[in-house]
Motif scaffolding. Structure first.
Motif, PDB file in Angstrom:
ATOM      1  N   GLY A 192       0.774  -1.311  -0.037  1.00 27.80           N
ATOM      2  CA  GLY A 192      -0.083   0.022   0.037  1.00 27.80           C
ATOM      3  C   GLY A 192       0.893   1.384  -0.027  1.00 27.80           C
ATOM      4  O   GLY A 192       0.556   2.359  -0.742  1.00 27.80           O
ATOM      5  N   ALA A 193       1.776   1.246   0.952  1.00 31.00           N
ATOM      6  CA  ALA A 193       2.918   2.550   0.713  1.00 31.00           C
ATOM      7  C   ALA A 193       3.392   2.654  -0.617  1.00 31.00           C
ATOM      8  O   ALA A 193       3.685   3.700  -0.751  1.00 31.00           O
ATOM      9  CB  ALA A 193       4.002   2.407   2.129  1.00 31.00           C
ATOM     10  N   SER A 194       3.727   1.586  -0.978  1.00 30.12           N
ATOM     11  CA  SER A 194       4.665   1.630  -2.357  1.00 30.12           C
ATOM     12  C   SER A 194       3.677   2.375  -3.506  1.00 30.12           C
ATOM     13  O   SER A 194       4.203   3.169  -4.218  1.00 30.12           O
ATOM     14  CB  SER A 194       5.241   0.329  -2.697  1.00 30.12           C
ATOM     15  OG  SER A 194       6.032  -0.066  -1.998  1.00 30.12           O
ATOM     16  N   VAL A 195       2.563   1.903  -3.541  1.00 31.70           N
ATOM     17  CA  VAL A 195       1.640   2.130  -4.677  1.00 31.70           C
ATOM     18  C   VAL A 195       1.060   3.659  -4.233  1.00 31.70           C
ATOM     19  O   VAL A 195       1.017   4.278  -5.345  1.00 31.70           O
ATOM     20  CB  VAL A 195       0.262   1.053  -4.537  1.00 31.70           C
ATOM     21  CG1 VAL A 195      -0.752   2.004  -5.602  1.00 31.70           C
ATOM     22  CG2 VAL A 195       0.618  -0.165  -5.154  1.00 31.70           C
ATOM     23  N   ALA A 196       0.962   3.990  -3.029  1.00 31.48           N
ATOM     24  CA  ALA A 196       0.471   5.258  -2.743  1.00 31.48           C
ATOM     25  C   ALA A 196       1.512   6.351  -3.039  1.00 31.48           C
ATOM     26  O   ALA A 196       1.320   7.300  -3.550  1.00 31.48           O
ATOM     27  CB  ALA A 196       0.252   5.471  -1.209  1.00 31.48           C
ATOM     28  N   LEU A 197       2.726   5.869  -2.588  1.00 36.86           N
ATOM     29  CA  LEU A 197       3.930   6.904  -3.133  1.00 36.86           C
ATOM     30  C   LEU A 197       4.370   6.875  -4.579  1.00 36.86           C
ATOM     31  O   LEU A 197       4.860   7.856  -4.808  1.00 36.86           O
ATOM     32  CB  LEU A 197       5.311   6.459  -2.216  1.00 36.86           C
ATOM     33  CG  LEU A 197       5.185   6.749  -0.904  1.00 36.86           C
ATOM     34  CD1 LEU A 197       5.946   6.306   0.122  1.00 36.86           C
ATOM     35  CD2 LEU A 197       4.976   8.358  -0.535  1.00 36.86           C
ATOM     36  N   GLY A 198       4.107   5.767  -5.128  1.00 37.23           N
ATOM     37  CA  GLY A 198       4.240   5.804  -6.732  1.00 37.23           C
ATOM     38  C   GLY A 198       3.278   6.719  -7.215  1.00 37.23           C
ATOM     39  O   GLY A 198       3.591   7.583  -8.148  1.00 37.23           O
ATOM     40  N   LEU A 199       1.724   6.617  -6.944  1.00 36.97           N
ATOM     41  CA  LEU A 199       0.857   7.554  -7.249  1.00 36.97           C
ATOM     42  C   LEU A 199       1.238   9.241  -6.951  1.00 36.97           C
ATOM     43  O   LEU A 199       1.054   9.862  -7.663  1.00 36.97           O
ATOM     44  CB  LEU A 199      -0.294   7.227  -6.909  1.00 36.97           C
ATOM     45  CG  LEU A 199      -1.042   6.079  -7.545  1.00 36.97           C
ATOM     46  CD1 LEU A 199      -2.347   5.654  -6.642  1.00 36.97           C
ATOM     47  CD2 LEU A 199      -1.358   6.362  -8.977  1.00 36.97           C
ATOM     48  N   LEU A 200       1.881   9.198  -5.660  1.00 40.86           N
ATOM     49  CA  LEU A 200       2.042  10.794  -5.400  1.00 40.86           C
ATOM     50  C   LEU A 200       3.248  11.171  -6.111  1.00 40.86           C
ATOM     51  O   LEU A 200       3.295  12.421  -6.602  1.00 40.86           O
ATOM     52  CB  LEU A 200       2.731  10.604  -3.976  1.00 40.86           C
ATOM     53  CG  LEU A 200       3.213  12.103  -3.328  1.00 40.86           C
ATOM     54  CD1 LEU A 200       2.164  13.012  -3.301  1.00 40.86           C
ATOM     55  CD2 LEU A 200       3.772  11.634  -2.097  1.00 40.86           C
ATOM     56  N   GLY A 201       4.379  10.448  -6.570  1.00 38.39           N
ATOM     57  CA  GLY A 201       5.505  10.674  -7.352  1.00 38.39           C
ATOM     58  C   GLY A 201       4.766  11.033  -8.906  1.00 38.39           C
ATOM     59  O   GLY A 201       5.358  12.212  -9.656  1.00 38.39           O
ATOM     60  N   LEU A 211      11.490  16.822  -6.938  1.00 38.65           N
ATOM     61  CA  LEU A 211      11.560  15.549  -6.413  1.00 38.65           C
ATOM     62  C   LEU A 211      11.654  15.387  -4.954  1.00 38.65           C
ATOM     63  O   LEU A 211      11.471  14.506  -4.448  1.00 38.65           O
ATOM     64  CB  LEU A 211      12.711  14.746  -7.298  1.00 38.65           C
ATOM     65  CG  LEU A 211      12.627  14.542  -8.873  1.00 38.65           C
ATOM     66  CD1 LEU A 211      13.725  13.911  -9.201  1.00 38.65           C
ATOM     67  CD2 LEU A 211      11.256  13.767  -8.917  1.00 38.65           C
ATOM     68  N   LEU A 212      12.119  16.478  -4.443  1.00 40.06           N
ATOM     69  CA  LEU A 212      12.469  16.856  -3.053  1.00 40.06           C
ATOM     70  C   LEU A 212      11.201  15.947  -2.176  1.00 40.06           C
ATOM     71  O   LEU A 212      11.602  15.506  -1.262  1.00 40.06           O
ATOM     72  CB  LEU A 212      12.847  18.116  -2.513  1.00 40.06           C
ATOM     73  CG  LEU A 212      13.249  18.275  -1.143  1.00 40.06           C
ATOM     74  CD1 LEU A 212      14.526  17.138  -0.912  1.00 40.06           C
ATOM     75  CD2 LEU A 212      13.455  19.678  -0.812  1.00 40.06           C
ATOM     76  N   PRO A 213       9.999  16.678  -2.247  1.00 43.03           N
ATOM     77  CA  PRO A 213       8.995  16.126  -1.467  1.00 43.03           C
ATOM     78  C   PRO A 213       8.685  14.655  -1.632  1.00 43.03           C
ATOM     79  O   PRO A 213       8.474  13.980  -0.517  1.00 43.03           O
ATOM     80  CB  PRO A 213       7.605  16.935  -1.920  1.00 43.03           C
ATOM     81  CG  PRO A 213       8.263  18.298  -2.598  1.00 43.03           C
ATOM     82  CD  PRO A 213       9.380  17.857  -3.367  1.00 43.03           C
ATOM     83  N   ILE A 214       9.002  13.971  -2.866  1.00 43.07           N
ATOM     84  CA  ILE A 214       8.753  12.725  -2.864  1.00 43.07           C
ATOM     85  C   ILE A 214       9.732  11.778  -2.339  1.00 43.07           C
ATOM     86  O   ILE A 214       9.528  10.735  -1.572  1.00 43.07           O
ATOM     87  CB  ILE A 214       8.739  12.436  -4.461  1.00 43.07           C
ATOM     88  CG1 ILE A 214       7.891  13.182  -5.480  1.00 43.07           C
ATOM     89  CG2 ILE A 214       8.582  11.045  -4.832  1.00 43.07           C
ATOM     90  CD1 ILE A 214       7.961  13.121  -6.776  1.00 43.07           C
ATOM     91  N   MET A 215      11.006  12.349  -2.359  1.00 42.58           N
ATOM     92  CA  MET A 215      12.096  11.646  -1.564  1.00 42.58           C
ATOM     93  C   MET A 215      11.909  11.617  -0.247  1.00 42.58           C
ATOM     94  O   MET A 215      12.265  10.575   0.558  1.00 42.58           O
ATOM     95  CB  MET A 215      13.352  12.360  -1.991  1.00 42.58           C
ATOM     96  CG  MET A 215      13.768  12.583  -3.655  1.00 42.58           C
ATOM     97  SD  MET A 215      14.070  10.647  -3.917  1.00 42.58           S
ATOM     98  CE  MET A 215      15.606  10.223  -3.071  1.00 42.58           C
ATOM     99  N   LEU A 216      11.534  12.743   0.275  1.00 42.94           N
ATOM    100  CA  LEU A 216      11.273  13.013   1.765  1.00 42.94           C
ATOM    101  C   LEU A 216      10.142  12.078   2.210  1.00 42.94           C
ATOM    102  O   LEU A 216      10.305  11.446   3.367  1.00 42.94           O
ATOM    103  CB  LEU A 216      11.153  14.442   2.231  1.00 42.94           C
ATOM    104  CG  LEU A 216      12.116  15.617   2.072  1.00 42.94           C
ATOM    105  CD1 LEU A 216      11.659  16.744   2.340  1.00 42.94           C
ATOM    106  CD2 LEU A 216      13.276  15.115   3.019  1.00 42.94           C
ATOM    107  N   ALA A 217       9.267  12.009   1.629  1.00 45.51           N
ATOM    108  CA  ALA A 217       8.039  11.059   1.808  1.00 45.51           C
ATOM    109  C   ALA A 217       8.417   9.705   1.867  1.00 45.51           C
ATOM    110  O   ALA A 217       7.932   8.897   2.557  1.00 45.51           O
ATOM    111  CB  ALA A 217       6.709  11.295   0.843  1.00 45.51           C
ATOM    112  N   ALA A 218       9.182   9.353   0.782  1.00 42.99           N
ATOM    113  CA  ALA A 218       9.691   7.907   0.644  1.00 42.99           C
ATOM    114  C   ALA A 218      10.613   7.599   1.803  1.00 42.99           C
ATOM    115  O   ALA A 218      10.379   6.236   2.339  1.00 42.99           O
ATOM    116  CB  ALA A 218      10.465   7.663  -0.754  1.00 42.99           C
TER     117      ALA A 218
END
Length: 262
Positions: A192-201, A211-218
């Motif tokens: 779930g976390a992987s799919v959600a962060l993939g959609l966020l990216g 890309l900084l917000p995506i990296m921090l969230a990951a």
């Protein structure tokens, strides 16, 4: 499968999975950027709803892991108290049962300390539990001999009662060590976390954001997953159940017995 990995390897695996999903989302987002403007709103709605769902799942898994961790700490203290009481009452028995029981209780405590560093369910853990069971049978035989020699005395009866409590506490502790968060929940958290962060990216890339917000969230989600997993690895992770009460009890057993034999 997660419990067989070391904490370092587990952390790297989780980070790679999450970052890999983010990278896939970013690549797809770059491909969609400027081509399908009508997709922005649906993607935003889906990723927002999924992020909320994943946050709920992560909180649920962390709560389960913390609860089990606290239970293991309580069971260790309970067993320590049971062994300590049994050791004190063994000092009131008559010889030679007294000396033999005290020595066996020292060996038994050593085994329970070793149990704090073995992986639950492993061959080594089963061997430690089996060795403890053998000592329990020897202690029970000696207790029965003490009761036969003095059936009306109170010391053997009190000792037998505490010995039974000690056996029960060990069973509860072993069960608590093996009581883990269901693997299905942990897999659901990771997926779930992987799919959600993939959609966020994907969504942020479609919007043309950095890309900084995506990296921090990951990184943050990976750390949260690692803590959840680590709390459920009580004997070999970064967050272990301290065996200080048992170690201190064993150290006190090296002192001369406080009471003489009956």
């Amino acid at each position: 499968m997660f419990f067989a990995l070391s904490s370092l390897v587990l952390g790297v695996v989780l980070l790679v999975i999450v970052l890999g999903s983010c990278a896939i989302g970013v690549l797809v987002g770059r491909w969609l950027h400027g081509r399908h403007e009508t997709w922005r709103e649906p993607i935003g709605v889906v990723q927002g709803a999924l992020l909320g769902f994943v946050a709920l799942i992560l909180a649920f898994g962390l709560t389960m892991a913390v609860g089990r961790y606290e239970t293991r700490r309580v069971e260790l203290v309970t067993e320590t108290n049971a062994i300590g009481t049994t050791y004190l009452r063994a000092q009131t028995l008559s010889e030679p049962v007294r000396s033999q029981s005290l020595e066996l209780l020292k060996n038994y405590t050593d085994g329970e300390i070793r149990l704090s560093t073995t992986r639950p369910g492993s061959a080594e853990a089963r061997r430690v539990v089996a060795d403890g069971g053998a000592i329990q049978r020897q202690l029970w035989t000696l207790a029965a001999d003490s009761l036969r020699e003095a059936p009306d005395a109170s010391a053997p009866r009190l000792y037998v009662d505490s010995l039974n409590s000690m056996f029960d506490s060990q069973t509860s502790r072993v069960a608590a060590l093996g009581n883990r968060v269901p693997t299905t929940v942990l897999v659901l958290e990771v997926v779930g976390a992987s799919v959600a962060l993939g959609l966020l990216g994907l969504y942020l890339t479609v919007l043309g954001r950095g890309l900084l917000p995506i990296m921090l969230a990951a990184v943050f989600v990976s750390l949260l997953l690692l803590v959840t997993f680590d709390l459920d690895r009580p004997t070999r992770g970064l967050i272990t159940v301290p065996d200080t009460p048992l170690v201190e009890l064993r150290a006190s057993m090296n002192l001369p017995p406080a009471a003489g034999g009956g």
